[in-house]
Design an enzyme around this catalytic site. Structure first.
Site, short mmCIF file in Angstrom:
data_model
loop_
_atom_site.label_atom_id
_atom_site.label_comp_id
_atom_site.label_asym_id
_atom_site.label_seq_id
_atom_site.Cartn_x
_atom_site.Cartn_y
_atom_site.Cartn_z
N LYS A 1 30.54 0.58 19.36
CA LYS A 1 31.42 1.75 19.44
C LYS A 1 32.14 1.94 18.11
O LYS A 1 33.33 1.65 17.96
CB LYS A 1 32.41 1.58 20.60
CG LYS A 1 31.72 1.57 21.96
CD LYS A 1 32.70 1.32 23.08
CE LYS A 1 32.00 1.29 24.44
NZ LYS A 1 32.91 1.00 25.55
N LYS B 1 20.68 -1.90 30.26
CA LYS B 1 21.83 -1.38 30.99
C LYS B 1 21.34 -0.62 32.23
O LYS B 1 20.14 -0.56 32.50
CB LYS B 1 22.67 -0.50 30.07
CG LYS B 1 23.08 -1.22 28.77
CD LYS B 1 24.10 -0.48 27.98
CE LYS B 1 25.47 -0.67 28.55
NZ LYS B 1 26.54 -0.09 27.70
N GLU C 1 22.99 -6.21 31.33
CA GLU C 1 24.25 -5.85 31.94
C GLU C 1 24.11 -5.93 33.46
O GLU C 1 23.22 -5.30 34.03
CB GLU C 1 24.64 -4.44 31.52
CG GLU C 1 25.93 -3.93 32.13
CD GLU C 1 26.20 -2.49 31.77
OE1 GLU C 1 26.93 -2.25 30.80
OE2 GLU C 1 25.65 -1.60 32.46
N ASP D 1 29.72 -6.96 33.69
CA ASP D 1 30.42 -5.70 33.43
C ASP D 1 31.50 -5.41 34.47
O ASP D 1 31.22 -5.31 35.67
CB ASP D 1 29.39 -4.56 33.41
CG ASP D 1 30.00 -3.24 33.01
OD1 ASP D 1 30.78 -3.22 32.04
OD2 ASP D 1 29.72 -2.22 33.67
#
Length: 282
Positions: free
Chosen positions: A137, A169, A197, A218
């Site tokens: 990010k 993911k 994840e 997560d």
């Protein structure tokens, strides 16, 4: 000065940043107000307690416009300094120093802000055995610099990009049909590091049986994290992720996870308060 980072071209970054600021007309204010022969002496200092990151890059902006500028470094990247600390002192051509000032400050303020926030998170988990990770990010084009700043703050870099590890993911799982099938495909593709994840405990065994090497747990609350860590044992690395704050990270670290990833280190860190004051040399 010698500053190198993988996948980062310092000269190109400095040139592009200065070009963005100078445009077609150059620094019209300094050209109009400051005599061409004027010389300045200046000091860059921290207004708050910070962790320093980006000093060599700031230096590069001044040297790009005045190769003969005299620079004395008073701190180094990674240093934790109190408010009022001089970071560098400069002597050189006034116009060049004023033109480079904003680009140099923008860069070191942003990177030191990241390093300062990162150090706060690192300090919160000291002694727990957990390691802080950053994420992808990042601001487009600044990943190498921002991840450098997290290292200066004491974190470890997670994936640098999409190329250095697989991260499966929920959307990958949806297309593949199941966690196990998604992992199996990654393993068959010859990918050595397969991060998966999972947000439910029942996804753990299928992921491990298919060959996952790293499980990203997560948005699990602490009690669920403890249970997941116990189930996984030493069969894969464990990482807590999602919604981690400075107030919650210590409790998360005590669940026994190997890693904790925090997106806000690069996504939301406020700029450090760093100033640069000049005086004309008689």
């Amino acid at each position: 000065m010698s500053f190198t980072l993988d996948r980062f071209d310092l000269d190109a970054f400095v040139a592009a940043t200065l070009a963005e600021d100078l445009g077609e007309g150059g620094d019209i204010t300094s050209a109009a107000v400051i005599p061409e022969t004027a010389r300045f002496r200046g000091a860059m200092d921290s207004r708050d307690a910070i962790v320093v990151a980006g000093l060599p890059i700031a230096e590069a902006f001044f040297r790009a416009l005045d190769p003969e500028v005299e620079i004395e470094m008073r701190a180094a990247d990674g240093d934790s300094v109190p408010a009022g600390t001089d970071l560098m002192r400069l002597t050189g051509r006034a116009r060049a120093m004023l033109t480079a000032e904003r680009s140099a400050l923008n860069t070191i303020q942003h990177l030191s802000g990241i390093a300062t926030m990162t150090r706060a998170y690192v300090d919160e988990i000291a002694g727990t055995g957990a390691t802080l990770l950053d994420t992808r990010k990042t601001i487009p084009g600044l990943r190498a610099l921002e991840k450098y700043a997290t290292r200066m703050g004491g974190a470890r870099n997670h994936r640098m990009g999409l190329w250095d590890a697989a991260m499966i993911k929920d959307n990958h799982v949806a297309v593949a049909g199941s966690v196990g099938e998604a992992v199996r495909r990654a393993v068959e593709a010859g990918i050595a590091d397969v991060i998966v994840e999972v947000d439910r405990v029942d996804q753990i065994e299928p992921a491990l049986e298919a060959g996952a090497t790293h499980l990203l747990l997560d948005n699990m609350p602490p009690e669920m994290l403890r249970h997941a860590v116990k189930l996984i044992g030493d069969r894969a690395a464990t990482e807590a992720s999602g919604g981690v704050t400075l107030n919650s990270i210590n409790e998360i670290a005590k669940t026994g996870v190997d890693f904790i990833s925090v997106g806000r280190l690069t996504q939301s860190a406020p700029a450090a308060d760093i100033g640069l004051d000049f005086a004309e040399i008689d």
